[in-house]
Design a protein around this motif. Structure first.
Motif, mmCIF file in Angstrom:
data_model
loop_
_atom_site.group_PDB
_atom_site.id
_atom_site.type_symbol
_atom_site.label_atom_id
_atom_site.label_comp_id
_atom_site.label_asym_id
_atom_site.label_seq_id
_atom_site.Cartn_x
_atom_site.Cartn_y
_atom_site.Cartn_z
ATOM 1 N N UNK A 78 37.690 51.013 39.814
ATOM 2 C CA UNK A 78 38.093 50.839 41.206
ATOM 3 C C UNK A 78 38.063 49.386 41.588
ATOM 4 N N UNK A 79 38.627 49.146 42.750
ATOM 5 C CA UNK A 79 38.820 47.807 43.269
ATOM 6 C C UNK A 79 37.494 47.072 43.481
ATOM 7 N N UNK A 80 37.578 45.760 43.410
ATOM 8 C CA UNK A 80 36.417 44.936 43.710
ATOM 9 C C UNK A 80 35.886 45.255 45.105
ATOM 10 N N UNK B 19 26.069 43.239 35.866
ATOM 11 C CA UNK B 19 27.355 42.558 35.915
ATOM 12 C C UNK B 19 27.239 41.065 35.609
ATOM 13 N N UNK C 167 33.063 42.514 30.655
ATOM 14 C CA UNK C 167 34.013 41.713 31.427
ATOM 15 C C UNK C 167 33.917 40.236 31.102
ATOM 16 N N UNK D 177 36.168 47.258 36.255
ATOM 17 C CA UNK D 177 37.360 47.150 37.071
ATOM 18 C C UNK D 177 38.584 47.223 36.165
ATOM 19 N N UNK D 178 38.354 47.223 34.855
ATOM 20 C CA UNK D 178 39.452 47.142 33.908
ATOM 21 C C UNK D 178 39.726 48.498 33.276
ATOM 22 N N UNK E 54 49.278 47.776 37.310
ATOM 23 C CA UNK E 54 48.972 46.343 37.429
ATOM 24 C C UNK E 54 48.325 45.750 36.177
ATOM 25 N N UNK F 34 32.674 40.822 42.481
ATOM 26 C CA UNK F 34 34.044 40.347 42.594
ATOM 27 C C UNK F 34 34.291 39.590 43.896
ATOM 28 N N UNK G 293 38.802 35.407 37.051
ATOM 29 C CA UNK G 293 38.989 36.778 37.525
ATOM 30 C C UNK G 293 38.308 37.822 36.646
ATOM 31 N N UNK G 294 37.328 37.404 35.861
ATOM 32 C CA UNK G 294 36.682 38.389 34.974
ATOM 33 C C UNK G 294 36.036 39.522 35.750
ATOM 34 N N UNK G 295 35.631 39.270 37.001
ATOM 35 C CA UNK G 295 34.960 40.334 37.741
ATOM 36 C C UNK G 295 35.923 41.097 38.638
ATOM 37 N N UNK G 296 37.208 40.806 38.509
ATOM 38 C CA UNK G 296 38.149 41.433 39.437
ATOM 39 C C UNK G 296 38.982 42.528 38.777
ATOM 40 N N UNK G 297 39.187 43.596 39.536
ATOM 41 C CA UNK G 297 40.085 44.644 39.084
ATOM 42 C C UNK G 297 41.508 44.115 39.086
ATOM 43 N N UNK G 298 42.397 44.821 38.397
ATOM 44 C CA UNK G 298 43.748 44.299 38.224
ATOM 45 C C UNK G 298 44.528 44.125 39.516
ATOM 46 N N UNK G 299 44.292 44.991 40.489
ATOM 47 C CA UNK G 299 45.084 44.828 41.714
ATOM 48 C C UNK G 299 44.615 43.611 42.506
ATOM 49 N N UNK G 300 43.300 43.408 42.559
ATOM 50 C CA UNK G 300 42.786 42.216 43.242
ATOM 51 C C UNK G 300 43.157 40.967 42.445
ATOM 52 N N UNK G 301 43.048 41.065 41.137
ATOM 53 C CA UNK G 301 43.424 39.956 40.273
ATOM 54 C C UNK G 301 44.883 39.561 40.512
#
Ligand SMILES: Nc1ncnc2c1ncn2[C@@H]1O[C@H](COP(=O)(O)OP(=O)(O)OP(=O)(O)O)[C@@H](O)[C@H]1O
Ligand SMILES: Nc1ncnc2c1ncn2[C@@H]1O[C@H](COP(=O)(O)OP(=O)(O)OP(=O)(O)O)[C@@H](O)[C@H]1O
Ligand code: SF4
Ligand code: SF4
Ligand SMILES: [Mg+2]
Ligand SMILES: [Mg+2]
Lengths: 325, 320
Positions: free
Chosen positions: A54-56, A105, A188, A218-219, A262, B160, B184-192
């Motif tokens: 899920x999203x940050x 993390x 990550x 997140x990946x 994405x 993130x 952006x290692x801590x960011x999900x793909x949409x936020x990235x």
């Protein structure tokens, strides 16, 4: 094997809510809540890996920390091996903690800068009196398992690169051979070739010790390589849950679709992205109805008014008005 | 052809530890042109961050030392500047997004306070203006309740979100060069994707970017050129299409094969076999030799040097 045992989940979460109070003014009056985890239910079987994506800022870490009781939930139940963790007192809780470990993390904040690697990775083993002497041998074995130079056990965290530090915290967390490992973004910070090694290592450990994982990331491509099931979170809630294969190949919820679309994939052409428009809504005043409706590419009239109910099939659940039972 | 904004020439950086001295960066040369996004990629510990820190002379001393080389930025050798001049460059002309948010944010101060400090220092503006700029940048990196969040402490933000605060802090100074170390290692793909849109916008306004990442997908989508490092040295360099369509170095080839793909096939990932050697135990000859599926006799005896294959595509391997 005893069928009853297999069917019994090792972990079951019921309607869990972890809210952070927002305090303001000199009197520090609570003026609202950041609803980081807002009514989550899920379960995990022995030997299974549940991927949480899920999203940050959607609440993944908070959920993980709540499972270890590093955050106190407002509401809900966490049944681990049949016992509600939220009812346990200090001593019992410490015993349980040995069985549930977490990889954090940010390796820099989770490793004590004043301890050398030898002491860091064997700390748990010593604390729980599993080893007395030959700390060095154990440390070296653990270092090797995570792909680090076994001769560097006398070095301190700051002397390692970012990726190397994350491997140190992985070594520490597997030292106690826990039943459940909550991995919060464990790879990550690692480069792809090491990511692959660590994921394979986690898979090996899962098989040989029958470990269960909650794998937060997140990946979604990394998750797809390790998880049996995937739960997709958005703004404190689960929006879709099911077997990894189904989620990846046939995502139902519009947010899951955007997430999968994405993923940057090296190839011959650069594909067109569904870039989610609009601001991420505030978790202290989530949008009414479906909380994704402010950014959903498939939004309908009903979405802003009525919260979607769970649509459940045998293996899969989704919360979205596009699907009717 | 646009001008070179940054040129790193034969940079060598060593560290002294209890076990002895080793080179973290060995004879590294590459450049970044105006408006260019260059990716720096390579296995953990290969020297990417040390290279980045060297540019701003932030190598921790006395443990670390820049042994030799030149770092030419806008026709000045940064290694020759005095501390006062260097401070002017940092943040103003060149800003860096550090790899670990925890290291870049003070746990004791509110986000807003930390953000406006740099702005006020470099831009000579009032506190109120700085506050407004900072808040608008928090919005740009998609942080909800930006106004409210200015009053939060770092621990009250997710990993993130902290990372996005750091990104905002670096970008809002509108420097000529942004060094982004795993931004952006801590960011999900949409936020990235949102953050990358922002970075691409910046490039339109003449900012160059050195993007350090282990995510090959990101290199593919973002960069014009890429530099591949292995064990303190550059092993390959070239424009993106060359690197991806005809990788020349066995390490780069291995790297491309080990990318986790979006799939649930039971097949295991294919990591490059073996481990990165310790910097004290680099093998003789080619440093990749122990892990290279194509190593042969000569690789043991000589160190391969970078060879130009045309079109700026270079590699250090005896196979070419
Ligand atoms: N302060 C230090 N003292 C001693 N050694 C150091 C120090 N900082 C870095 N090193 C060493 O220098 C080498 C290069 O480190 P660097 O941080 O540049 O790696 P990196 O390529 O950025 O890796 P990662 O992808 O893990 O961030 C590593 O072997 C690391 O252990
Ligand atoms: N100690 C805290 N006090 C107040 N708010 C908090 C605290 N910890 C987290 N939050 C808030 O809770 C929400 C969820 O944060 P969390 O760290 O769980 O997100 P996450 O899904 O792990 O995100 P990321 O992928 O960026 O790590 C965020 O809005 C965050 O600001
Ligand atoms: S309920 Fe409506 S807004 Fe929500 S995800 Fe489904 S279609 Fe989109
Ligand atoms: S020089 Fe030899 S060992 Fe090194 S990458 Fe080329 S073939 Fe492999
Ligand atoms: Mg998190
Ligand atoms: Mg680094």
């Amino acid at each position: 094997m005893d069928n009853q045992l297999i069917k019994q989940p090792i972990l079951e979460i019921r309607n869990l809510k972890t809210w952070f109070p927002i305090k303001r003014g000199i009197m520090a009056r609570t003026e609202g809540y950041v609803k980081a985890v807002d009514g989550i239910s899920m379960h995990l079987y022995k030997g299974e890996t549940l991927g949480l994506v899920g999203e940050s800022g959607c609440g993944k870490t908070t959920l993980g920390r709540t499972l270890l009781r590093l955050e106190e939930p407002q509401k809900g139940k966490i049944l681990f091996l049949g016992k509600n963790l939220l009812d346990l007192k200090r001593k019992k809780l410490k015993k349980m903690r040995k069985k549930i470990q977490m990889i954090f993390q940010d390796p820099l904040t989770s490793l004590n800068p004043r301890m050398n690697v030898l002491d860091i990775v064997t700390e748990g083993l010593v604390e729980y009196k599993i080893i007395k002497n030959n700390k060095e041998d154990h440390a070296k074995r653990l270092m090797k398992e995570v792909g680090l130079d076994e001769n560097s056990i006398y070095r301190y965290p700051h002397e390692f690169s970012g990726g190397q530090r994350q491997r140190i915290s992985i070594a520490r967390s597997i030292s106690l051979k826990p039943d459940l490992l909550v991995c919060d973004e464990p790879v990550s910070a690692l480069d792809v070739s090491v990511q692959a090694q660590i994921i394979n290592l986690l898979l090996d450990l899962r098989d040989s010790y029958n470990l269960s994982y909650i794998f937060i990331s997140h990946d979604i491509s990394i998750v797809s390589n390790i998880a049996n099931r995937i739960a997709v979170m958005y703004l404190g809630k689960i929006v879709e849950q099911g077997p990894a294969f189904d989620i990846i190949n046939n995502p139902m919820h519009p947010y899951t679709k955007a997430l999968i679309n994405a993923v940057p994939t090296p190839g011959i052409y650069k594909k067109k992205k569904i870039v989610l428009k609009g601001e991420t809504p505030s978790p202290s005043s989530p949008p009414p109805g479906c909380n994704f409706h402010t950014r959903c590419p498939e939004v309908m009239d009903i979405c802003g008014k009525i919260e979607p109910q769970e649509l459940k099939t045998e293996m899969r659940q989704v919360w979205c008005h596009l699907y009717k039972g | 052809m646009s001008k070179k904004l940054l040129e790193i020439d034969k940079l060598t950086v060593s560290f002294e530890t209890d076990e002895g001295v080793f080179k973290a960066v060995d004879d590294v040369s590459f450049h970044i042109k105006n408006n260019e996004i260059v990716g720096l990629i390579g296995e953990s510990g290969c020297g990417k961050s040390v290279t980045a820190l060297s540019i701003l002379r932030l190598i921790p001393s006395p443990a670390g030392r820049i042994e030799k080389g030149r770092i030419i930025f806008s026709s000045k050798d940064l290694l020759k500047l005095d501390i006062r001049e260097m401070k002017k460059i940092r943040g103003n002309a060149v800003s860096i997004i550090f790899q670990e948010p925890a290291a870049a944010l003070s746990p004791l101060h509110k986000i807003g306070q930390q953000m406006i400090e740099g702005l006020m220092l470099h831009k000579n503006i009032s506190k109120k203006t700085a506050w407004n700029i900072a808040e608008s940048w928090l919005k740009k990196v998609s942080i909800p309740d930006a106004g409210e969040r200015m009053f939060s402490y770092p621990y009250q933000l997710s990993g993130g979100m902290q990372q996005r605060v750091i990104i905002a802090m670096a970008l809002m100074l509108t420097p000529d060069l942004v060094i982004a170390d795993e931004p952006t290692t801590a960011l999900d793909v949409t936020t990235q994707a949102q953050v990358f849109e922002l970075i691409k916008e910046l490039r339109q306004s003449h900012t160059s970017i050195l993007l350090i990442t282990h995510d090959i997908g990101v290199i593919w989508e973002m960069c014009d050129r890429a530099v591949v490092m292995y064990a303190s040295r550059i092993v390959e360099e070239g424009n993106i299409n060359d690197i991806f369509s005809k990788p020349a170095h066995p390490y780069t080839k291995g790297l491309l094969k080990s990318v986790p793909k979006l799939s649930t096939d039971a097949e295991r990932l294919m990591p490059i076999h073996g481990y990165v050697p310790s910097p004290f135990n680099y093998p003789s000859g080619c440093y990749f030799r122990d892990r290279c599926p194509q190593a042969f006799d000569r690789c043991k005896k000589e160190k391969p040097q970078l060879v130009d294959l045309g079109n700026g595509h270079k590699t250090a391997c005896f196979l070419v």
